[in-house]
Write a protein that holds these residues in place. Structure first.
Motif, mmCIF file in Angstrom:
data_model
loop_
_atom_site.group_PDB
_atom_site.id
_atom_site.type_symbol
_atom_site.label_atom_id
_atom_site.label_comp_id
_atom_site.label_asym_id
_atom_site.label_seq_id
_atom_site.Cartn_x
_atom_site.Cartn_y
_atom_site.Cartn_z
ATOM 1 N N ILE A 279 0.839 -1.196 0.000
ATOM 2 C CA ILE A 279 0.000 0.000 0.000
ATOM 3 C C ILE A 279 0.877 1.250 0.000
ATOM 4 C CG2 ILE A 279 -1.601 1.373 1.389
ATOM 5 C CD1 ILE A 279 -2.956 -1.192 2.208
ATOM 6 N N SER A 280 1.942 1.227 0.802
ATOM 7 C CA SER A 280 2.872 2.343 0.853
ATOM 8 C C SER A 280 3.464 2.628 -0.527
ATOM 9 C CB SER A 280 3.994 2.046 1.851
ATOM 10 O OG SER A 280 4.951 3.089 1.881
ATOM 11 N N ASP A 281 3.826 1.582 -1.241
ATOM 12 C CA ASP A 281 4.370 1.738 -2.589
ATOM 13 C C ASP A 281 3.350 2.377 -3.524
ATOM 14 O OD1 ASP A 281 6.731 0.578 -1.779
ATOM 15 O OD2 ASP A 281 6.255 -1.416 -2.584
ATOM 16 N N ILE A 282 2.116 1.919 -3.442
ATOM 17 C CA ILE A 282 1.056 2.475 -4.286
ATOM 18 C C ILE A 282 0.815 3.939 -3.956
ATOM 19 C CG2 ILE A 282 -1.418 2.368 -4.804
ATOM 20 C CD1 ILE A 282 -1.217 -0.672 -4.443
ATOM 21 N N PHE A 283 0.900 4.278 -2.667
ATOM 22 C CA PHE A 283 0.713 5.666 -2.245
ATOM 23 C C PHE A 283 1.870 6.569 -2.670
ATOM 24 C CE2 PHE A 283 -2.338 4.928 1.606
ATOM 25 C CZ PHE A 283 -3.323 4.534 0.723
ATOM 26 N N GLY A 284 2.978 5.960 -3.107
ATOM 27 C CA GLY A 284 4.098 6.748 -3.588
ATOM 28 C C GLY A 284 5.180 7.019 -2.571
ATOM 29 N N PHE A 285 5.155 6.328 -1.422
ATOM 30 C CA PHE A 285 6.185 6.519 -0.396
ATOM 31 C C PHE A 285 7.393 5.641 -0.719
ATOM 32 C CE2 PHE A 285 2.251 7.251 2.277
ATOM 33 C CZ PHE A 285 2.370 8.638 2.266
ATOM 34 N N ASP A 286 8.600 6.190 -0.553
ATOM 35 C CA ASP A 286 9.797 5.389 -0.799
ATOM 36 C C ASP A 286 10.130 4.541 0.431
ATOM 37 O OD1 ASP A 286 10.976 7.109 1.061
ATOM 38 O OD2 ASP A 286 12.011 8.305 -0.469
ATOM 39 N N GLU A 287 11.196 3.757 0.323
ATOM 40 C CA GLU A 287 11.581 2.831 1.391
ATOM 41 C C GLU A 287 11.859 3.562 2.700
ATOM 42 O OE1 GLU A 287 12.219 -0.964 2.871
ATOM 43 O OE2 GLU A 287 11.815 -0.526 0.766
ATOM 44 N N VAL A 288 12.556 4.694 2.616
ATOM 45 C CA VAL A 288 12.901 5.464 3.817
ATOM 46 C C VAL A 288 11.647 5.966 4.522
ATOM 47 C CG1 VAL A 288 14.055 7.535 4.693
ATOM 48 C CG2 VAL A 288 15.158 6.142 2.927
ATOM 49 N N ARG A 289 10.698 6.485 3.721
ATOM 50 C CA ARG A 289 9.461 7.011 4.303
ATOM 51 C C ARG A 289 8.651 5.894 4.951
ATOM 52 N NH1 ARG A 289 7.833 11.321 6.869
ATOM 53 N NH2 ARG A 289 5.779 12.105 6.274
ATOM 54 N N PHE A 290 8.611 4.744 4.298
ATOM 55 C CA PHE A 290 7.869 3.613 4.858
ATOM 56 C C PHE A 290 8.470 3.194 6.196
ATOM 57 C CE2 PHE A 290 7.390 -1.016 5.415
ATOM 58 C CZ PHE A 290 6.008 -1.086 5.512
ATOM 59 N N GLU A 291 9.798 3.112 6.263
ATOM 60 C CA GLU A 291 10.464 2.732 7.508
ATOM 61 C C GLU A 291 10.191 3.752 8.599
ATOM 62 O OE1 GLU A 291 11.884 -0.035 8.244
ATOM 63 O OE2 GLU A 291 11.684 -0.872 6.229
ATOM 64 N N GLN A 292 10.123 5.030 8.215
ATOM 65 C CA GLN A 292 9.837 6.073 9.195
ATOM 66 C C GLN A 292 8.432 5.912 9.759
ATOM 67 O OE1 GLN A 292 10.029 10.064 7.664
ATOM 68 N NE2 GLN A 292 9.288 10.994 9.543
ATOM 69 N N ILE A 293 7.468 5.679 8.881
ATOM 70 C CA ILE A 293 6.086 5.492 9.326
ATOM 71 C C ILE A 293 5.974 4.242 10.191
ATOM 72 C CG2 ILE A 293 3.718 5.046 8.556
ATOM 73 C CD1 ILE A 293 4.414 6.644 6.009
ATOM 74 N N ALA A 294 6.628 3.157 9.753
ATOM 75 C CA ALA A 294 6.583 1.907 10.512
ATOM 76 C C ALA A 294 7.170 2.082 11.903
ATOM 77 C CB ALA A 294 7.335 0.817 9.756
ATOM 78 N N SER A 295 8.242 2.875 12.007
ATOM 79 C CA SER A 295 8.919 3.059 13.293
ATOM 80 C C SER A 295 8.048 3.780 14.309
ATOM 81 C CB SER A 295 10.223 3.837 13.098
ATOM 82 O OG SER A 295 9.962 5.178 12.716
ATOM 83 N N GLN A 296 7.037 4.486 13.826
ATOM 84 C CA GLN A 296 6.123 5.182 14.729
ATOM 85 C C GLN A 296 5.110 4.228 15.353
ATOM 86 O OE1 GLN A 296 4.486 8.261 12.266
ATOM 87 N NE2 GLN A 296 6.385 9.421 12.194
ATOM 88 N N HIS A 297 5.080 3.007 14.865
ATOM 89 C CA HIS A 297 4.087 2.044 15.346
ATOM 90 C C HIS A 297 4.700 0.733 15.835
ATOM 91 C CE1 HIS A 297 0.935 4.578 13.600
ATOM 92 N NE2 HIS A 297 1.736 4.708 12.559
ATOM 93 N N VAL A 298 5.753 0.277 15.180
ATOM 94 C CA VAL A 298 6.381 -0.994 15.540
ATOM 95 C C VAL A 298 7.506 -0.734 16.541
ATOM 96 C CG1 VAL A 298 7.591 -3.030 14.697
ATOM 97 C CG2 VAL A 298 5.841 -1.934 13.267
ATOM 98 N N LEU A 299 7.419 -1.358 17.704
ATOM 99 C CA LEU A 299 8.396 -1.124 18.764
ATOM 100 C C LEU A 299 9.693 -1.891 18.510
ATOM 101 C CD1 LEU A 299 6.095 -1.387 21.918
ATOM 102 C CD2 LEU A 299 6.705 0.660 20.618
ATOM 103 N N MET A 300 10.788 -1.334 19.027
ATOM 104 C CA MET A 300 12.077 -2.025 18.984
ATOM 105 C C MET A 300 12.063 -3.138 20.032
ATOM 106 S SD MET A 300 14.766 1.159 18.602
ATOM 107 C CE MET A 300 14.315 1.875 20.189
ATOM 108 N N PRO A 301 13.047 -4.056 20.019
ATOM 109 C CA PRO A 301 13.102 -5.130 21.024
ATOM 110 C C PRO A 301 13.068 -4.599 22.455
ATOM 111 C CG PRO A 301 14.624 -5.590 19.249
ATOM 112 C CD PRO A 301 14.091 -4.206 18.987
ATOM 113 N N SER A 302 13.526 -3.377 22.658
ATOM 114 C CA SER A 302 13.517 -2.772 23.993
ATOM 115 C C SER A 302 12.117 -2.375 24.439
ATOM 116 C CB SER A 302 14.424 -1.539 24.017
ATOM 117 O OG SER A 302 13.920 -0.542 23.130
ATOM 118 N N GLY A 303 11.177 -2.431 23.503
ATOM 119 C CA GLY A 303 9.812 -2.021 23.830
ATOM 120 C C GLY A 303 9.571 -0.541 23.618
ATOM 121 N N GLN A 304 10.568 0.159 23.071
ATOM 122 C CA GLN A 304 10.474 1.589 22.824
ATOM 123 C C GLN A 304 10.524 1.869 21.326
ATOM 124 O OE1 GLN A 304 9.994 3.713 25.436
ATOM 125 N NE2 GLN A 304 10.015 1.903 26.750
#
Length: 241
Positions: A142-167
């Protein structure tokens, strides 16, 4: 007419043959807009793409349902319209890519609005604490269809998917690297705040019923900025000692 009344009007009575013809995706075609229908289309895009994500994942958890209701302020007594639309979107022959392309066409002038659609899908996908590979692949498509590049997708994902530390990684949330200067940090923060301010979202077609999305987005941005400032402030104190 409320968003939910518009959705009911769009759907009509399928049992009587008066509902939307040609598939749910036609709702998102700008050629089919009704006066004041842009905000309804945004809401329906969240529901339809959530339904397609449920098909990709194979199951809809109670937490995902609760998260959807937290993000979307559904008026009392209108749940049945949402449930009906969700079920129809799951059954519709059009694939999720057809939905996503219609949504992109609908909000081509507002990348921030498209980002909020993706935000909502991430919130729902992460509601049960585990994001399945199929869900990540779906969100990336969906991100690709919306026109977001890999960096932007990772940025959006990082706002929702937690690191192993839980943060969450505060730099990733803001789309910065740890070596970014203080000036770059402030400039990026102010730009993100301006892009995702609730008033701007409403002006771009995000309905008031979905302001929970804008609130969650702003909270993530503010928290990330404050965390970085706190760490940098402590570092400066240590260097001064």
């Amino acid at each position: 007419m409320s968003i939910w009344q518009r959705i009911a009007a769009f759907l009509g009575s399928f049992s009587e043959g008066t509902g939307l013809a040609g598939g749910i995706a036609n709702i998102f075609d700008p050629d089919n807009w009704m006066p004041g229908g842009r905000d309804a289309a945004f809401t329906m895009s969240i529901i339809a793409l959530s339904a397609k994500m449920a098909v990709a994942d194979g199951v809809v958890s109670i937490r995902e349902i609760k998260t959807f209701h937290r993000l979307v302020d559904i008026a009392e007594g209108e749940d049945r319209h949402v449930d009906q639309f969700f079920a129809l979107a799951q059954q519709d022959v059009a694939g999720f890519d057809a939905y996503a392309r219609k949504v992109r066409k609908l909000f081509i002038d507002s990348p921030a609005t498209l980002e909020h659609v993706l935000d909502a899908l991430f919130e729902i996908a992460t509601a049960d604490g585990l994001v399945h590979e199929d869900e990540i692949a779906y969100l990336k498509a969906i991100s690709d269809i919306f026109g977001f590049d890999e960096v932007r997708f990772e940025q959006i994902a990082s706002q929702h998917v937690l690191m192993p530390s839980g943060q969450r990684d505060p730099y990733a949330v803001l789309g910065l690297v740890p070596g970014a200067s203080d000036d770059e940090l402030k400039r990026t923060y102010r730009q993100l705040v301006a892009e995702h301010h609730p008033d701007r979202m409403i002006a771009k077609g995000v309905p008031t019923e979905l302001m929970g999305l804008a609130t969650a987005k702003m909270a993530a941005i503010n928290t990330a900025y404050q965390e970085i400032q706190a760490v940098r402030g402590q570092r400066q104190v240590l260097l001064a000692e």
